[in-house]
Design an enzyme around this catalytic site. Structure first.
Site: not given
Ligand code: PSU
Ligand code: MN
Length: 331
Positions: A55, A190
């Site tokens: 990405e 995260k």
């Protein structure tokens, strides 16, 4: 004045052409016809060789220049050294590109946050306005699947944000994973996000989730999140075999290498502070993830960036091994 209004109305016309007035299948075919595939990626795809999608939001919004460029190049090298072809995906001047050359990578990295962060829903707008777009996980999944790439490496995916019960902020990465049969290699999710809720949402979306050589789902900067991984895989071949039986998305979570997880607690406390600041400054929506990443990096004096770079490279290594194992099974 006149020219700007006519160019914006022609942009609108192009968007409606891409999105509204034609069927979804026609819209996809139209996009397919304008996608530019690099010669190396095109050759690999037609010969059934391993290809790894990468990405570009992680380059433009996830890391500062020039570390972003350096990391992007090193990740591509790791993929090549391990027998696969890297395909970094981005939209440049309105053209979706699958596989960037050095000059294109440099342009994207140096433009940084002035490039539009492009999730799946933003693709038509960026193409129609001939903009530069850095693809998030959801948009990268769309283009990778369009050209038949089976493996996609990133750092961390988006997820269910903390306080999502009030904000409804749930990344479109999760719904894209639910409908796209591609293996996404990440270091988990995260702790700026709500990890238990993210795992629940992935289950709702029927995403197969496995941790690599671990019983616990990793939390990006740390090896453990306190959440049990829905399943466990111990080798790329084992994983490749499992993947063949699935038609929905797959999230493969690789824990950060041990030597870089030591700073986990420091990063966690910086994350808490950055989250409070985001609330105080009213940073919301798609600005939240880039804000938190940059702030945590400042607060940790660059430690979080070093850990981020290390884990992305490790993911590239494992992802390439998976792509090669898969191409041997199918090709
Ligand atoms: N998490 C990271 N680094 C990133 C991103 C997420 O640790 O660069 C980027 C990815 O491109 C991901 C996107 O797809 O943020 C998710 O954004 P949002 O939360 O706005 O959906
Ligand atoms: Mn969001």
């Amino acid at each position: 004045m006149a020219s700007s209004s006519s160019s914006s109305s022609s942009a609108l016309y192009r968007i409606s052409n891409l999105q509204n007035h034609i069927s979804p299948l026609e819209a996809t075919n139209k996009l397919r016809s304008i996608v530019k595939i690099s010669p190396q990626v095109s050759e690999a795809l037609s010969n059934g060789r391993a290809v790894v999608a990468l990405e570009s939001t992680i380059i433009s919004h996830g890391m500062p220049y020039p570390q972003n460029l350096q990391t992007a190049k090193e990740v591509e090298s790791i993929v090549r050294e391990n027998g696969a072809v890297p395909a970094t995906i981005a939209i440049l001047n309105g053209v979706p590109c699958i596989g960037l050359n050095e000059e294109e990578l440099e342009r994207l990295a140096s433009l940084g946050k002035s490039v539009q962060k492009t999730a799946g829903r933003d693709i038509a707008y960026v193409v129609a306005t001939r903009g530069n777009g850095a693809t998030t996980v959801s948009a990268t999944l769309f283009f990778a699947s369009m050209v038949g790439i089976q493996v996609f490496v990133t750092g961390g995916i988006g997820g269910v944000h903390r306080h999502a019960n009030q904000t409804m902020d749930i990344s479109s990465d999760l719904t894209a994973l639910g409908r796209t049969p591609i293996a996404v290699i990440s270091a988990g999710v995260k702790s700026i996000l709500d990890i238990p809720k993210t795992l629940e949402y992935l289950e709702t979306q029927e995403v197969y989730v496995a941790a690599y050589k671990s019983d616990e789902f990793p939390a990006f900067f740390t090896e453990k999140s306190g959440c049990k991984a829905p399943s466990r895989v111990d080798s790329p071949e084992d994983y490749a075999n499992k993947k063949l039986n699935r038609q929905a998305g797959i999230l493969f979570a690789v824990p950060i290498p041990k030597q870089h997880s030591a700073a986990g607690n420091l990063i966690e406390s910086a994350t808490q502070r950055a989250l409070t600041e985001a609330r105080e400054q009213n940073v919301t929506g798609n600005a939240e993830t880039p804000f938190l990443l940059a702030r945590v990096n400042e607060l940790t004096g660059g430690t979080s960036l070093a850990a981020n770079i290390a884990l992305v490279k490790n993911n590239a290594l494992i992802g390439s091994q998976i792509a090669v194992a898969l191409s041997q099974l199918t090709g």
